[in-house]
Design a protein around this motif. Structure first.
Motif, mmCIF file in Angstrom:
data_model
loop_
_atom_site.group_PDB
_atom_site.id
_atom_site.type_symbol
_atom_site.label_atom_id
_atom_site.label_comp_id
_atom_site.label_asym_id
_atom_site.label_seq_id
_atom_site.Cartn_x
_atom_site.Cartn_y
_atom_site.Cartn_z
ATOM 1 N N LEU A 47 36.340 -11.781 -13.636
ATOM 2 C CA LEU A 47 37.043 -12.443 -12.535
ATOM 3 C C LEU A 47 38.517 -12.570 -12.888
ATOM 4 C CD1 LEU A 47 36.125 -13.749 -9.793
ATOM 5 C CD2 LEU A 47 36.277 -15.953 -10.970
ATOM 6 N N ARG A 48 39.368 -12.302 -11.893
ATOM 7 C CA ARG A 48 40.822 -12.445 -12.052
ATOM 8 C C ARG A 48 41.287 -13.463 -11.023
ATOM 9 N NH1 ARG A 48 39.006 -7.422 -12.097
ATOM 10 N NH2 ARG A 48 39.598 -5.942 -13.755
ATOM 11 N N VAL A 49 41.822 -14.585 -11.507
ATOM 12 C CA VAL A 49 42.175 -15.702 -10.636
ATOM 13 C C VAL A 49 43.654 -16.036 -10.803
ATOM 14 C CG1 VAL A 49 41.733 -18.133 -10.087
ATOM 15 C CG2 VAL A 49 39.853 -16.672 -10.873
ATOM 16 N N ALA A 50 44.353 -16.223 -9.694
ATOM 17 C CA ALA A 50 45.697 -16.795 -9.725
ATOM 18 C C ALA A 50 45.629 -18.193 -9.111
ATOM 19 C CB ALA A 50 46.693 -15.939 -8.957
ATOM 20 N N THR A 51 46.394 -19.126 -9.660
ATOM 21 C CA THR A 51 46.454 -20.469 -9.092
ATOM 22 C C THR A 51 47.835 -20.707 -8.493
ATOM 23 O OG1 THR A 51 47.328 -21.733 -10.992
ATOM 24 C CG2 THR A 51 44.969 -21.190 -11.005
ATOM 25 N N LYS A 52 47.877 -21.613 -7.524
ATOM 26 C CA LYS A 52 49.140 -21.954 -6.865
ATOM 27 C C LYS A 52 49.233 -23.456 -6.654
ATOM 28 C CE LYS A 52 50.494 -19.374 -3.353
ATOM 29 N NZ LYS A 52 50.445 -18.668 -2.036
ATOM 30 N N ASP A 53 50.335 -24.057 -7.106
ATOM 31 C CA ASP A 53 50.675 -25.394 -6.638
ATOM 32 C C ASP A 53 50.942 -25.291 -5.144
ATOM 33 O OD1 ASP A 53 50.491 -27.215 -8.681
ATOM 34 O OD2 ASP A 53 52.636 -27.371 -9.061
ATOM 35 N N MET A 54 50.399 -26.214 -4.369
ATOM 36 C CA MET A 54 50.560 -26.150 -2.920
ATOM 37 C C MET A 54 50.704 -27.583 -2.399
ATOM 38 S SD MET A 54 50.907 -23.807 -0.647
ATOM 39 C CE MET A 54 50.316 -22.371 -1.537
ATOM 40 N N HIS A 55 51.908 -28.127 -2.601
ATOM 41 C CA HIS A 55 52.124 -29.552 -2.361
ATOM 42 C C HIS A 55 52.513 -29.881 -0.922
ATOM 43 C CE1 HIS A 55 51.784 -30.343 -6.572
ATOM 44 N NE2 HIS A 55 52.932 -29.783 -6.914
ATOM 45 N N PRO A 56 52.086 -31.052 -0.442
ATOM 46 C CA PRO A 56 52.666 -31.580 0.799
ATOM 47 C C PRO A 56 54.105 -32.028 0.537
ATOM 48 C CG PRO A 56 51.205 -33.200 -0.180
ATOM 49 C CD PRO A 56 51.069 -31.955 -1.015
ATOM 50 N N LYS A 57 54.887 -32.171 1.600
ATOM 51 C CA LYS A 57 56.307 -32.520 1.447
ATOM 52 C C LYS A 57 56.512 -33.888 0.818
ATOM 53 C CE LYS A 57 57.237 -31.711 5.805
ATOM 54 N NZ LYS A 57 57.996 -31.572 7.090
ATOM 55 N N ASP A 58 55.518 -34.767 0.942
ATOM 56 C CA ASP A 58 55.664 -36.134 0.432
ATOM 57 C C ASP A 58 54.799 -36.374 -0.805
ATOM 58 O OD1 ASP A 58 53.300 -35.894 1.823
ATOM 59 O OD2 ASP A 58 53.491 -37.791 2.923
ATOM 60 N N HIS A 59 54.691 -35.359 -1.662
ATOM 61 C CA HIS A 59 53.851 -35.486 -2.856
ATOM 62 C C HIS A 59 54.398 -36.535 -3.808
ATOM 63 C CE1 HIS A 59 51.703 -34.239 -6.565
ATOM 64 N NE2 HIS A 59 50.742 -34.014 -5.694
ATOM 65 N N ILE A 60 53.497 -37.275 -4.433
ATOM 66 C CA ILE A 60 53.872 -38.413 -5.279
ATOM 67 C C ILE A 60 54.685 -38.004 -6.512
ATOM 68 C CG2 ILE A 60 51.779 -38.394 -6.716
ATOM 69 C CD1 ILE A 60 51.799 -41.520 -6.376
ATOM 70 N N SER A 61 54.581 -36.752 -6.935
ATOM 71 C CA SER A 61 55.315 -36.317 -8.130
ATOM 72 C C SER A 61 56.767 -35.963 -7.841
ATOM 73 C CB SER A 61 54.629 -35.105 -8.763
ATOM 74 O OG SER A 61 54.834 -33.937 -7.975
ATOM 75 N N PHE A 62 57.158 -35.953 -6.560
ATOM 76 C CA PHE A 62 58.526 -35.603 -6.200
ATOM 77 C C PHE A 62 59.430 -36.821 -6.373
ATOM 78 C CE2 PHE A 62 57.095 -32.196 -2.859
ATOM 79 C CZ PHE A 62 56.606 -31.409 -3.896
ATOM 80 N N ALA A 63 60.498 -36.652 -7.131
ATOM 81 C CA ALA A 63 61.456 -37.748 -7.330
ATOM 82 C C ALA A 63 62.019 -38.231 -5.999
ATOM 83 C CB ALA A 63 62.582 -37.280 -8.246
ATOM 84 N N SER A 64 62.125 -37.313 -5.038
ATOM 85 C CA SER A 64 62.693 -37.664 -3.731
ATOM 86 C C SER A 64 61.870 -38.702 -2.976
ATOM 87 C CB SER A 64 62.824 -36.400 -2.876
ATOM 88 O OG SER A 64 61.544 -35.834 -2.622
ATOM 89 N N GLN A 65 60.635 -38.912 -3.389
ATOM 90 C CA GLN A 65 59.743 -39.847 -2.705
ATOM 91 C C GLN A 65 59.790 -41.257 -3.285
ATOM 92 O OE1 GLN A 65 58.048 -38.850 0.157
ATOM 93 N NE2 GLN A 65 59.436 -37.120 -0.223
ATOM 94 N N HIS A 66 60.681 -41.487 -4.248
ATOM 95 C CA HIS A 66 60.749 -42.788 -4.921
ATOM 96 C C HIS A 66 62.159 -43.351 -4.850
ATOM 97 C CE1 HIS A 66 56.690 -42.149 -6.546
ATOM 98 N NE2 HIS A 66 57.064 -40.878 -6.635
ATOM 99 N N PRO A 67 62.271 -44.694 -4.846
ATOM 100 C CA PRO A 67 63.595 -45.318 -4.709
ATOM 101 C C PRO A 67 64.381 -45.277 -6.017
ATOM 102 C CG PRO A 67 61.912 -47.010 -4.907
ATOM 103 C CD PRO A 67 61.187 -45.695 -4.856
#
Length: 232
Positions: A47-67
């Motif tokens: 099996l050959r698998v590729a993975t992809k991060d596929m985030h919503p715009k308001d993902h908790i890991s985004f610095a832009s989502q925090h004050p």
């Protein structure tokens, strides 16, 4: 390893946002591993698998989502609680917005020979939790998100997992460790990865951390990959 092994290649997050020159979270020389990975894709994997991060715009890991002031990409961190068990927590870095679903940055890089892939696994869609591993979020009691990758590998009879991709010290590491936890004999191919932290000391630190979690760091020219090549 024996000639009867069934091996899977997992290519972790080889996406535009993780690669220079335009990636918002680019890993130094991230694109340079594509030729190594394309050569590996030609081997007789089960099996050959590729993975992809596929985030919503308001993902908790985004610095832009925090004050401010604790919202500086790369510098700030937050503690996230399991949405179904507040006592289970995880501290994670804050990052620039990256791999937003549907954006050019979420695409696999064109240098990757996607024609040889059997599966593409998307991860990180739940905005409430960080997810480095291609198997599941770090929360276990209860588990919040599972991608089904472990089930797919087991249904195919896979015994050995080989991991490459980006970034070595984050999503590749987490994916490899979870593969080992699922019972697969697991290795990371050094030449097929690049880390956020690079250099001899970073390599030694990563190799030791992998070893402590039953994962081996190997060379593309080593006996582990040779055993897969010999299946031809």
């Amino acid at each position: 390893m024996t000639p009867s092994i069934k091996a899977a290649l997992i290519i972790v997050d080889l996406q535009e946002d993780f690669c220079p020159p335009k990636g918002s979270l680019a890993v130094t020389d991230g694109r340079s591993i594509a030729p190594v990975i394309n050569d590996l894709l030609k081997l007789p994997w089960t099996l050959r698998v590729a993975t992809k991060d596929m985030h919503p715009k308001d993902h908790i890991s985004f610095a832009s989502q925090h004050p401010p002031p604790n919202n500086k990409p790369f510098e700030s961190s937050i503690t996230i609680a399991n949405p179904h068990n507040p006592e289970e927590t995880q501290t994670t870095n804050l990052w620039p917005d990256h791999c937003v679903a549907g954006s050019p940055g979420s695409e696999l890089i064109p240098e990757l020979d996607v024609s040889r892939l059997d599966e593409v696994v998307e991860k990180g869609q739940d905005k409430r939790v960080e997810m480095y591993s291609a198997f599941c979020t770090p929360f276990l009691n209860p588990k919040i998100v599972e991608t089904g990758l472990a089930k797919t590998l087991k249904e195919k009879g896979v015994t050995h997992v080989f991991c490459v991709g980006l970034a070595a010290d984050f999503c590749v590491k987490a994916t490899a460790i979870d593969a080992a936890k699922e019972g697969f004999e697991t290795v990371v191919i050094r030449e097929g990865t690049k880390g956020v932290e690079q250099g001899d000391e970073a390599d030694k630190k990563l190799a030791q951390e992998l070893k402590e979690n039953n994962v081996k760091m190997v060379s593309v020219d080593g006996p582990e990959v040779a055993k897969v090549r010999d299946l031809q």
